[in-house]
Enzyme design. Sequence first.
Site, PDB file in Angstrom:
ATOM      1  CG  HIS A   1      -2.632   0.166   7.701  1.00 11.71           C
ATOM      2  ND1 HIS A   1      -2.071  -0.889   6.736  1.00 11.71           N
ATOM      3  CD2 HIS A   1      -3.724  -0.230   8.336  1.00 11.71           C
ATOM      4  CE1 HIS A   1      -2.987  -1.731   7.005  1.00 11.71           C
ATOM      5  NE2 HIS A   1      -3.839  -1.576   7.971  1.00 11.71           N
TER       6      HIS A   1
ATOM      7  CD  GLU B   1      -1.303  -0.388   3.551  1.00 13.62           C
ATOM      8  OE1 GLU B   1      -1.104   0.171   4.923  1.00 13.62           O
ATOM      9  OE2 GLU B   1      -2.378  -0.662   3.484  1.00 13.62           O
TER      10      GLU B   1
END
Length: 288
Positions: free
Chosen positions: A247, A209
Amino acid sequence: MSVLVDQNTRLVVQGFTGREGTFHAQQAIAYGTTVVGGVVPGKGGTTHLELPVFDTVAQAVHATGANATVIFVPPPYAADAIMEAADAGVPLVVCITEGIPTLDMVKAWQFLQGRGTRLIGPNCPGIISPGKCKVGIMPGQIHKEGGVGVVSRSGTLTYEAVGQLTKLGIGQSTCIGIGGDPIIGTNFVDALKLFNEDPQTQAIVMIGEIGGNAEETAAAYVKAHVEKPVIGFVAGQTAPPGRRMGHAGAIIAGGSGKASDKMRAMEDAGITMCGSPAEIGQKVQNRL
């Protein structure tokens, strides 16, 4: 053979009697994982789920021969729980806890250096070798034993990839959620090395990511060392710079960490890239 966990894993649950610890210990036991007890300071000498509870990890290891722990301890105390497990000589520590202060993890990471403990996480779903052992919060029923290793920064996308593979009849050797925090124990390169050396693993799915340079570093490792097919996906392709996406580690900063840069590096390394997570299963099938 499987990576890191198997039928010989003897698991202790840190934060055993809490709601999360109780639920996921029950799920692990139901899956067939050997859970040998739990650790809750102040509750040593009692039992929970018909298993012994200990005040310290060292006591649990001494009494049960535990060789792995899973941590469901609140964020302010989770880094201490990691260090306690390492200090007790536990070879594998899986930390599920999200929201551990970064400075705490800096101290824990430093403490782990030179010790024989592997940390997975924090802020991760854990690790599973389908049909053998489950240490974490992933749904066991979507997994199928087989030959594809999965490593991912995202828990949800791990489940998505696994669900697609299982639906296509493609099993997994081991699935590792490495976590999305800036400071983690086991990174992509560590997992890729394990999968590359594992005779059961025939292909690898790597899900990254935005944020940081872990994917670029992993791509360089794949190009130099990995001999098995690798299928990749990078989440956050439409994220605007400076916006955090779920995150703590997933933020584009200073012009680095963009999805396009990661995808280019991975493609250059010979990794088969997926433009959408919906393509993961089919592209693995094509490579196999």
